[in-house]
Design a protein around this motif. Structure first.
Motif, mmCIF file in Angstrom:
data_model
loop_
_atom_site.group_PDB
_atom_site.id
_atom_site.type_symbol
_atom_site.label_atom_id
_atom_site.label_comp_id
_atom_site.label_asym_id
_atom_site.label_seq_id
_atom_site.Cartn_x
_atom_site.Cartn_y
_atom_site.Cartn_z
ATOM 1 N N THR A 166 0.816 -1.211 0.000
ATOM 2 C CA THR A 166 0.000 0.000 0.000
ATOM 3 C C THR A 166 0.852 1.265 0.000
ATOM 4 O O THR A 166 0.519 2.251 -0.677
ATOM 5 C CB THR A 166 -0.926 -0.001 1.227
ATOM 6 O OG1 THR A 166 -1.741 -1.180 1.195
ATOM 7 C CG2 THR A 166 -1.823 1.225 1.248
ATOM 8 N N TYR A 167 1.970 1.240 0.721
ATOM 9 C CA TYR A 167 2.779 2.453 0.861
ATOM 10 C C TYR A 167 4.109 2.376 0.107
ATOM 11 O O TYR A 167 5.000 3.187 0.355
ATOM 12 C CB TYR A 167 3.003 2.740 2.350
ATOM 13 C CG TYR A 167 1.691 2.984 3.057
ATOM 14 C CD1 TYR A 167 0.936 4.116 2.773
ATOM 15 C CD2 TYR A 167 1.175 2.066 3.956
ATOM 16 C CE1 TYR A 167 -0.298 4.330 3.373
ATOM 17 C CE2 TYR A 167 -0.051 2.271 4.573
ATOM 18 C CZ TYR A 167 -0.787 3.410 4.270
ATOM 19 O OH TYR A 167 -2.008 3.620 4.862
ATOM 20 N N ARG A 168 4.186 1.438 -0.837
ATOM 21 C CA ARG A 168 5.463 1.307 -1.564
ATOM 22 C C ARG A 168 5.768 2.536 -2.401
ATOM 23 O O ARG A 168 6.927 2.983 -2.458
ATOM 24 C CB ARG A 168 5.435 0.064 -2.460
ATOM 25 C CG ARG A 168 6.789 -0.199 -3.130
ATOM 26 C CD ARG A 168 6.846 -1.566 -3.781
ATOM 27 N NE ARG A 168 6.610 -2.607 -2.783
ATOM 28 C CZ ARG A 168 6.453 -3.889 -3.081
ATOM 29 N NH1 ARG A 168 6.472 -4.276 -4.344
ATOM 30 N NH2 ARG A 168 6.252 -4.774 -2.131
ATOM 31 N N ASP A 169 4.767 3.108 -3.048
ATOM 32 C CA ASP A 169 5.026 4.311 -3.848
ATOM 33 C C ASP A 169 5.605 5.424 -2.990
ATOM 34 O O ASP A 169 6.543 6.123 -3.410
ATOM 35 C CB ASP A 169 3.741 4.786 -4.534
ATOM 36 C CG ASP A 169 3.325 3.887 -5.683
ATOM 37 O OD1 ASP A 169 4.150 3.050 -6.109
ATOM 38 O OD2 ASP A 169 2.175 4.018 -6.142
ATOM 39 N N LYS A 170 5.050 5.598 -1.794
ATOM 40 C CA LYS A 170 5.585 6.637 -0.909
ATOM 41 C C LYS A 170 7.008 6.319 -0.477
ATOM 42 O O LYS A 170 7.865 7.214 -0.394
ATOM 43 C CB LYS A 170 4.691 6.797 0.324
ATOM 44 C CG LYS A 170 3.372 7.501 0.055
ATOM 45 C CD LYS A 170 2.672 7.830 1.363
ATOM 46 C CE LYS A 170 1.425 8.665 1.115
ATOM 47 N NZ LYS A 170 0.779 9.075 2.395
ATOM 48 N N LEU A 171 7.268 5.061 -0.190
ATOM 49 C CA LEU A 171 8.623 4.673 0.206
ATOM 50 C C LEU A 171 9.627 4.964 -0.903
ATOM 51 O O LEU A 171 10.794 5.278 -0.643
ATOM 52 C CB LEU A 171 8.666 3.184 0.575
ATOM 53 C CG LEU A 171 7.855 2.742 1.797
ATOM 54 C CD1 LEU A 171 7.938 1.231 1.965
ATOM 55 C CD2 LEU A 171 8.351 3.444 3.069
ATOM 56 N N GLU A 172 9.176 4.832 -2.143
ATOM 57 C CA GLU A 172 10.074 5.020 -3.285
ATOM 58 C C GLU A 172 10.225 6.475 -3.707
ATOM 59 O O GLU A 172 11.142 6.812 -4.459
ATOM 60 C CB GLU A 172 9.573 4.195 -4.469
ATOM 61 C CG GLU A 172 9.694 2.694 -4.249
ATOM 62 C CD GLU A 172 9.141 1.887 -5.419
ATOM 63 O OE1 GLU A 172 8.263 2.425 -6.118
ATOM 64 O OE2 GLU A 172 9.595 0.747 -5.610
ATOM 65 N N THR A 173 9.345 7.358 -3.216
ATOM 66 C CA THR A 173 9.372 8.735 -3.703
ATOM 67 C C THR A 173 9.736 9.768 -2.643
ATOM 68 O O THR A 173 10.056 10.905 -2.996
ATOM 69 C CB THR A 173 8.010 9.129 -4.311
ATOM 70 O OG1 THR A 173 6.970 8.909 -3.343
ATOM 71 C CG2 THR A 173 7.715 8.275 -5.546
ATOM 72 N N GLU A 174 9.680 9.392 -1.356
ATOM 73 C CA GLU A 174 10.064 10.349 -0.324
ATOM 74 C C GLU A 174 11.569 10.621 -0.410
ATOM 75 O O GLU A 174 12.389 9.718 -0.214
ATOM 76 C CB GLU A 174 9.720 9.819 1.073
ATOM 77 C CG GLU A 174 8.263 9.940 1.441
ATOM 78 C CD GLU A 174 7.814 11.383 1.552
ATOM 79 O OE1 GLU A 174 8.678 12.275 1.767
ATOM 80 O OE2 GLU A 174 6.598 11.629 1.423
#
Length: 551
Positions: A173-181
């Motif tokens: 669910t939060y992989r995109d955030k992990l990859e873009t922060e």
């Protein structure tokens, strides 16, 4: 920034950051994202597993159980980005206000944090766990099973509600955030094997990291936050013994102690009165045959994302000196639910089929607790057992209902995690030993609480309580069906007294500066509620503490 594999880090590299987070499960991800989104701190998060589950990584969980019978330690923890949420069924509930309070009749009880202080973090945790509401009170007109409405509840007997998360797989669910922060660097297949400290062990300075491909490197940081779960937090602190042979932050011999679970087991049954011989209202789940099948399936989990159980009213808990307690009805089947792989697959399938919206959402977000192919094979292979389950639990008109209990465990210093230097994993880490112990206080409280509910149900015309054999015996025998909930609590507990706990009210180790614990290891008591929502709330609180101090 992009998620990296440990294999991409040059051997013997020293990485530098403000905050090093150990563990990429719900606690670690919630904390790391909170820091990355709300502070100027640079964060490195280390996850022992990969982006997907891997059997080789799971072997790092091997260990021993010396106390009560427990699950294989390789299956009760999950080394994968997302951690325990990878196998989480999604049931969520905060702890009760009572659980945070000092209770004179519960040894070593009391959080140095109030429910009111946790409330804003619970609200945010509800968002992260994708729950529909942060309201836990039954709503007028809610579709509750009749057995959880008056006259079967009231006075000393109340109900508690759980909400169902999709369930949220944090690593997906939060992989995109992990990859873009931009300030957050996530490294997978990176196992913390030692918390580094100053020579005197008074301040944490970073983490030594190893991977199964043979790589090693270090992360130097201003602050270290541990979030790998209660078992691994204890193991890592005990193994980090350069400065103190007993383990880091273990000057008072508290690391690993006070391990708690939620005892899960059938503690009794209600022998039902025939409908014609009682004044109770008609009940479809009990009085109907095939036409009552759906009502029987809804005894524990009504259609939709809600679960319900009986609890004891606070005034009676206090007057009887009880632990917190919940129990719900189950239909009785000759198939052992806990030991039957077929039943577990059937339960998962039925739970989704009764809520098509939930099933579609799980497919869309790739958050099914298990892959469709694997689930289908388990259903096919277990067809004979499942046929028996369907008959006894759905089609057959019941003559009795089981009471399945999920209860609080009293803090017990002798219930603990230790490490065994004679047995090491592939990275050279000593394996852990779990000695889970329950006490007479735990058992006696269940006996009393169950009797209160039994009295209510009998007076309402439902039936007569028959306690399980073990709960008629004046000893500490729990019978053969005792289980835990994969709810690992304690081992680095929070306390204002350094001799009773490992961390203070802010989550920082009493004896080691710049070392925090953000997972379920800090729980000084555990109530009866599934712990993940409280874990996420606590991790968010630690994130804010770290952000204010180091940001």
């Amino acid at each position: 920034m992009a998620i990296q594999d440990a294999a991409q880090i040059p051997r013997s590299t020293e990485l530098n950051t403000d905050v090093c987070v150990v563990g990429g499960g719900p606690a670690g991800i919630s904390l790391a994202l909170r820091l990355a989104e709300s502070t100027s701190l640079d964060v490195i998060m280390l996850e022992s597993g990969g982006l997907t589950a891997d059997d080789k990584a799971q072997t790092l969980n091997e260990g021993f159980t010396d106390g009560l019978d427990y699950y294989d330690l390789t299956v009760t923890r999950h080394r994968v980005l997302g951690g325990s949420s990878h196998k989480w069924a999604g049931w969520s509930r905060p702890m009760d206000q009572l659980d945070f309070e000092k209770r004179d009749w519960v040894p070593d009880s009391g959080w140095p944090v109030t429910y009111e202080e946790m409330q804003p973090y619970y609200d945010k945790a509800c968002e992260l766990c994708q729950l529909e509401s942060n309201d836990w009170s039954p709503k007028p007109g809610a579709a509750l099973p009749p057995l959880y409405l008056p006259p079967f509840v009231g006075g000393d007997v109340e109900i508690a509600l759980w909400q169902g998360s999709p369930p949220t797989k944090f690593g997906i669910t939060y992989r995109d955030k992990l990859e873009t922060e931009p300030r957050l660097r996530t490294i997978v297949n990176a196992t913390a094997v030692e918390v580094l400290s100053t020579e005197d062990g008074k301040r944490a300075t970073g983490v030594r990291v190893a991977s199964l491909d043979g790589n090693e490197f270090t992360v130097s940081s201003r602050v270290v936050v541990l979030a790998p779960g209660a078992m691994e937090t204890a193991r890592l602190l005990l193994a980090s013994n350069r400065a103190n042979p007993a383990g880091l932050a273990n000057e008072n011999d508290t690391v690993g102690r006070y391990f708690m679970e939620h005892p899960h087991l059938v503690t009794g049954k209600i022998e039902l009165f025939p409908g014609a011989k009682t004044a109770r209202p008609p009940l479809q789940a009990i009085d109907k045959g095939i036409s009552g099948a759906r009502a029987r399936l809804a005894l524990q989990r009504p259609a939709g994302s809600m679960k319900v159980a009986y609890t004891i009213a606070r005034h009676r808990i206090e007057s009887e000196n009880l632990l917190n307690f919940s129990t719900h009805f189950r239909t009785v089947s000759p198939v052992s639910r806990e030991d039957s792989d077929a039943y577990q697959a059937f339960k998962l399938a039925v739970g989704n089929l009764r809520s098509p919206r939930r099933l579609l959402e799980q497919i869309r977000t790739r958050s099914l607790p298990e892959g469709v192919g694997s689930l289908s094979w388990r259903l096919i292979k277990g067809a004979p057992e499942i046929t028996s389950v369907i008959y006894h639990e759905a089609l057959r008109k019941p003559t009795e209902l089981a009471l399945y209990t999920q209860s609080e465990q009293v803090p017990n210093r002798d219930s603990r995690i230790t490490i065994d230097a004679n047995y090491k994993d592939a990275l050279g880490m000593p394996q852990l030993r779990l000695d889970w112990r329950l006490s007479r206080i735990d058992k006696d409280s269940i006996v009393k609480a169950q009797a209160i509910i039994g009295k209510q149900l009998e007076e309402a015309g439902l039936g007569r309580l028959v306690p399980g054999q073990a709960f008629t015996e004046d000893n500490n025998n729990w019978g053969s069906n005792i289980r835990g909930g994969h709810h690992h609590l304690g081992t680095a507990r929070i306390s204002t007294d350094p001799k009773k706990g490992v961390v203070d009210a802010k989550g920082e180790a009493h004896t080691v500066k710049d070392l925090y614990v953000a997972d379920s290891a800090v729980f000084p008591t555990g109530g009866y509620a599934n712990p993940l929502l409280t874990v996420v709330a606590w991790a968010l609180r630690v994130a804010d503490t770290v952000g204010r101090r180091y940001g």
